[in-house]
Design an enzyme around this catalytic site. Sequence first.
Site, PDB file in Angstrom:
ATOM      1  N   GLY A 158       0.746  -1.156  -0.059  1.00  0.00           N
ATOM      2  CA  GLY A 158      -0.097  -0.120  -0.056  1.00  0.00           C
ATOM      3  C   GLY A 158       0.854   1.107  -0.029  1.00  0.00           C
ATOM      4  N   GLN A 199       3.207   9.908   1.162  1.00  0.00           N
ATOM      5  CA  GLN A 199       4.486   9.262   1.168  1.00  0.00           C
ATOM      6  C   GLN A 199       5.225   9.464  -0.287  1.00  0.00           C
ATOM      7  OE1 GLN A 199       2.720   5.278   1.934  1.00  0.00           O
ATOM      8  NE2 GLN A 199       4.704   5.131   3.028  1.00  0.00           N
ATOM      9  N   CYS A 230       6.509  -0.393   6.624  1.00  0.00           N
ATOM     10  CA  CYS A 230       5.926   0.883   6.102  1.00  0.00           C
ATOM     11  C   CYS A 230       7.064   1.255   5.047  1.00  0.00           C
ATOM     12  CB  CYS A 230       5.712   1.937   6.850  1.00  0.00           C
ATOM     13  SG  CYS A 230       5.239   3.775   6.375  1.00  0.00           S
ATOM     14  N   LEU A 231       6.772   1.753   3.721  1.00  0.00           N
ATOM     15  CA  LEU A 231       7.794   2.050   3.061  1.00  0.00           C
ATOM     16  C   LEU A 231       8.427   3.407   3.363  1.00  0.00           C
ATOM     17  CD1 LEU A 231       5.696   1.359  -0.478  1.00  0.00           C
ATOM     18  CD2 LEU A 231       7.644  -0.059   0.554  1.00  0.00           C
ATOM     19  N   HIS A 233      -3.709   1.139   8.007  1.00  0.00           N
ATOM     20  CA  HIS A 233      -2.403   1.473   7.977  1.00  0.00           C
ATOM     21  C   HIS A 233      -2.445   2.909   6.738  1.00  0.00           C
ATOM     22  CE1 HIS A 233       2.219   1.224   7.627  1.00  0.00           C
ATOM     23  NE2 HIS A 233       1.839   2.106   6.934  1.00  0.00           N
ATOM     24  N   GLU A 234      -2.857   2.574   5.746  1.00  0.00           N
ATOM     25  CA  GLU A 234      -2.799   3.680   4.766  1.00  0.00           C
ATOM     26  C   GLU A 234      -3.564   5.038   5.257  1.00  0.00           C
ATOM     27  OE1 GLU A 234      -0.387   3.736   2.719  1.00  0.00           O
ATOM     28  OE2 GLU A 234       0.128   1.501   3.054  1.00  0.00           O
ATOM     29  N   HIS A 255      -2.070   7.429   7.378  1.00  0.00           N
ATOM     30  CA  HIS A 255      -1.162   8.183   6.549  1.00  0.00           C
ATOM     31  C   HIS A 255      -1.891   9.718   6.321  1.00  0.00           C
ATOM     32  CE1 HIS A 255       2.546   6.316   6.064  1.00  0.00           C
ATOM     33  NE2 HIS A 255       2.296   5.302   5.845  1.00  0.00           N
TER      34      HIS A 255
END
Length: 169
Positions: free
Chosen positions: A46, A51, A94-95, A136-137, A140
């Site tokens: 995701g 991000q 997480c990226l 999670h997304e 953000h």
Amino acid sequence: MSARPIVQYGDPVLREVAQEVDKVDSGIKDLVSDMTDTLKEAQGLGLAAPQISVSKRVFIVDLTAVDLTAELKVFINPEIIEKYGDDIEMEEGCLSFPGLYQKIVRPSQVKIKATDIDGNQFELDADGMLARVILHEYDHLEGVLYIDHLSALSRTLIKGRLKKLKEVS
Ligand code: ZN
């Protein structure tokens, strides 16, 4: 369209509350296209627009790496209607935190509504990995990061690694 750089922990854009999208126009379509390329290149599940330094309420989820029947999903102006089910602990990454995996507790199910890439509203009931990635997304877009869900003790234990991430960002 092409992949864009993913910002890391320490970049202030990750702490902003992202802006509503007024209209699903060509700019948003280009953004989603770039996000798709970025996510594929990073091999993540995701990605949220902040991000890649775009503070807009857009995220994408692609579970094809773990579920062959899955399809990439686009969420524009998402609203969480309900979180329910059991609280479950699962390892998350997480990226924007390369190499840092932590056990995070989240509810197992979520009901969400959003606008898709064609400008149509949809509602979705998700569980399992899909619910996990959506939650999670969505965080953000509120400037919330997965480490915020850790206990004070767990966060103390990774203090040094967080500091390192901040230094390279
Ligand atoms: Zn993340």
